[in-house]
Scaffold this motif. Sequence first.
Motif, PDB file in Angstrom:
ATOM      1  N   GLY A   9       0.844  -1.189   0.000  1.00 43.20           N
ATOM      2  CA  GLY A   9       0.000   0.000   0.000  1.00 43.20           C
ATOM      3  C   GLY A   9       0.876   1.235   0.000  1.00 43.20           C
ATOM      4  N   ARG A  10       0.249   2.379  -0.122  1.00 42.41           N
ATOM      5  CA  ARG A  10       0.997   3.634  -0.134  1.00 42.41           C
ATOM      6  C   ARG A  10       1.802   3.780   1.157  1.00 42.41           C
ATOM      7  NH1 ARG A  10       0.130   4.038  -5.481  1.00 42.41           N
ATOM      8  NH2 ARG A  10      -1.817   5.073  -6.011  1.00 42.41           N
ATOM      9  N   LEU A  11       2.924   4.487   1.040  1.00 42.87           N
ATOM     10  CA  LEU A  11       3.827   4.691   2.170  1.00 42.87           C
ATOM     11  C   LEU A  11       3.983   6.178   2.457  1.00 42.87           C
ATOM     12  CD1 LEU A  11       6.600   2.200   1.030  1.00 42.87           C
ATOM     13  CD2 LEU A  11       4.865   1.801   2.814  1.00 42.87           C
ATOM     14  N   ALA A  12       4.116   6.520   3.740  1.00 38.27           N
ATOM     15  CA  ALA A  12       4.364   7.900   4.134  1.00 38.27           C
ATOM     16  C   ALA A  12       5.754   8.307   3.670  1.00 38.27           C
ATOM     17  CB  ALA A  12       4.268   8.029   5.649  1.00 38.27           C
ATOM     18  N   ILE A  13       5.868   9.533   3.164  1.00 37.07           N
ATOM     19  CA  ILE A  13       7.173  10.090   2.804  1.00 37.07           C
ATOM     20  C   ILE A  13       7.595  11.004   3.949  1.00 37.07           C
ATOM     21  CG2 ILE A  13       8.543  11.410   1.168  1.00 37.07           C
ATOM     22  CD1 ILE A  13       6.367  10.955  -0.922  1.00 37.07           C
ATOM     23  N   ILE A  14       8.737  10.676   4.537  1.00 36.73           N
ATOM     24  CA  ILE A  14       9.279  11.441   5.651  1.00 36.73           C
ATOM     25  C   ILE A  14      10.600  12.069   5.212  1.00 36.73           C
ATOM     26  CG2 ILE A  14      10.071  11.326   8.056  1.00 36.73           C
ATOM     27  CD1 ILE A  14       7.067  10.532   7.599  1.00 36.73           C
ATOM     28  N   GLU A  15      10.750  13.362   5.438  1.00 36.80           N
ATOM     29  CA  GLU A  15      12.001  14.040   5.136  1.00 36.80           C
ATOM     30  C   GLU A  15      12.997  13.683   6.246  1.00 36.80           C
ATOM     31  OE1 GLU A  15      13.199  18.428   3.565  1.00 36.80           O
ATOM     32  OE2 GLU A  15      11.911  18.351   5.332  1.00 36.80           O
ATOM     33  N   LYS A  16      14.098  13.049   5.868  1.00 39.19           N
ATOM     34  CA  LYS A  16      15.081  12.608   6.865  1.00 39.19           C
ATOM     35  C   LYS A  16      15.593  13.742   7.743  1.00 39.19           C
ATOM     36  CE  LYS A  16      17.553   8.575   5.112  1.00 39.19           C
ATOM     37  NZ  LYS A  16      18.838   8.122   4.557  1.00 39.19           N
ATOM     38  N   SER A  17      15.913  14.878   7.148  1.00 41.31           N
ATOM     39  CA  SER A  17      16.555  15.960   7.892  1.00 41.31           C
ATOM     40  C   SER A  17      15.654  16.582   8.953  1.00 41.31           C
ATOM     41  CB  SER A  17      17.065  17.038   6.934  1.00 41.31           C
ATOM     42  OG  SER A  17      15.985  17.650   6.259  1.00 41.31           O
ATOM     43  N   THR A  18      14.336  16.499   8.770  1.00 40.93           N
ATOM     44  CA  THR A  18      13.400  17.130   9.720  1.00 40.93           C
ATOM     45  C   THR A  18      12.479  16.127  10.397  1.00 40.93           C
ATOM     46  OG1 THR A  18      11.714  17.463   8.021  1.00 40.93           O
ATOM     47  CG2 THR A  18      13.347  19.249   8.345  1.00 40.93           C
ATOM     48  N   ASN A  19      12.409  14.914   9.874  1.00 42.25           N
ATOM     49  CA  ASN A  19      11.472  13.880  10.336  1.00 42.25           C
ATOM     50  C   ASN A  19      10.016  14.272  10.109  1.00 42.25           C
ATOM     51  OD1 ASN A  19      11.323  11.216  11.268  1.00 42.25           O
ATOM     52  ND2 ASN A  19      10.729  11.909  13.308  1.00 42.25           N
ATOM     53  N   HIS A  20       9.764  15.174   9.145  1.00 38.70           N
ATOM     54  CA  HIS A  20       8.399  15.615   8.839  1.00 38.70           C
ATOM     55  C   HIS A  20       7.768  14.759   7.746  1.00 38.70           C
ATOM     56  CE1 HIS A  20       9.532  19.722  10.525  1.00 38.70           C
ATOM     57  NE2 HIS A  20       8.581  19.233  11.304  1.00 38.70           N
ATOM     58  N   PHE A  21       6.496  14.425   7.944  1.00 31.33           N
ATOM     59  CA  PHE A  21       5.665  13.793   6.922  1.00 31.33           C
ATOM     60  C   PHE A  21       5.287  14.879   5.923  1.00 31.33           C
ATOM     61  CE2 PHE A  21       1.605  13.151   5.007  1.00 31.33           C
ATOM     62  CZ  PHE A  21       1.370  11.796   4.908  1.00 31.33           C
ATOM     63  N   PHE A  22       5.467  14.605   4.629  1.00 33.86           N
ATOM     64  CA  PHE A  22       5.015  15.594   3.651  1.00 33.86           C
ATOM     65  C   PHE A  22       4.285  14.985   2.469  1.00 33.86           C
ATOM     66  CE2 PHE A  22       9.341  14.685   2.262  1.00 33.86           C
ATOM     67  CZ  PHE A  22       9.219  14.567   0.883  1.00 33.86           C
ATOM     68  N   GLY A  23       3.950  13.717   2.557  1.00 37.64           N
ATOM     69  CA  GLY A  23       3.172  13.110   1.480  1.00 37.64           C
ATOM     70  C   GLY A  23       3.234  11.609   1.540  1.00 37.64           C
ATOM     71  N   TRP A  24       2.782  11.005   0.460  1.00 33.33           N
ATOM     72  CA  TRP A  24       2.842   9.547   0.344  1.00 33.33           C
ATOM     73  C   TRP A  24       3.291   9.168  -1.053  1.00 33.33           C
ATOM     74  CZ3 TRP A  24      -0.189   8.031  -3.591  1.00 33.33           C
ATOM     75  CH2 TRP A  24      -1.394   8.682  -3.834  1.00 33.33           C
ATOM     76  N   SER A  25       3.796   7.957  -1.154  1.00 35.46           N
ATOM     77  CA  SER A  25       4.231   7.413  -2.430  1.00 35.46           C
ATOM     78  C   SER A  25       4.132   5.905  -2.333  1.00 35.46           C
ATOM     79  CB  SER A  25       5.670   7.832  -2.731  1.00 35.46           C
ATOM     80  OG  SER A  25       6.059   7.424  -4.026  1.00 35.46           O
ATOM     81  N   GLY A  26       4.420   5.258  -3.420  1.00 35.24           N
ATOM     82  CA  GLY A  26       4.488   3.812  -3.373  1.00 35.24           C
ATOM     83  C   GLY A  26       3.478   3.120  -4.249  1.00 35.24           C
ATOM     84  N   LEU A  27       3.316   1.854  -3.944  1.00 35.41           N
ATOM     85  CA  LEU A  27       2.489   0.967  -4.755  1.00 35.41           C
ATOM     86  C   LEU A  27       1.185   0.656  -4.048  1.00 35.41           C
ATOM     87  CD1 LEU A  27       5.347  -1.529  -5.639  1.00 35.41           C
ATOM     88  CD2 LEU A  27       4.533   0.402  -7.017  1.00 35.41           C
TER      89      LEU A  27
END
Length: 175
Positions: A65-83
């Motif tokens: 399923g879709r996965l959360a996209i987390i920015e490594k440098s801030t640990n912020h969620f900013f979207g989703w991607s994936g299959l």
Amino acid sequence: MDFIPIETKRLILRPITEADTLDFYELDSNPEVHLFLGNEPVVKIEESHSMINKILQQYKTHGVGRLAIIEKSTNHFFGWSGLKYEKDYRTQFNYYDLGSRIKEQYWGKGYATEAAISSLEYGFKTLKLAEIGAVADINNNASNVILKKIGMHLTSTFDYNTEVLNWYIMKNPYL
């Protein structure tokens, strides 16, 4: 779903949880984000909660399923991607769909491309999928550019509701 988060140079892709509801709402209530998604941004946080529940069900039913996209440098969620296992857009057949959606302030930084490449690699190398599909509105230049850049092949267009969508596929290069 047993899943080891995917790490790229700048991102972590991890399973979505109910704790992501407010971020989903912020993402999907933005009309600009929904410009090529039927122009129907969410208006209630319950709609975001419902979407997360559908993703959690995808994990259980299809193991993906879709996965959360987390920015490594801030640990912020900013979207989703994936299959995800898709059966709505192309009613003639089911397929594994590559998709993403990111908050507007993160557009144009290459994050969607980075997440898409790692999602394809996961689908082909780990899941050993024979083929992955993707859909983009014919007028969504950014999505179409990304899908071509990552090596997906535009094979046709089709009508969905009142929109004309491009259909992309990519065969597993590792099989």
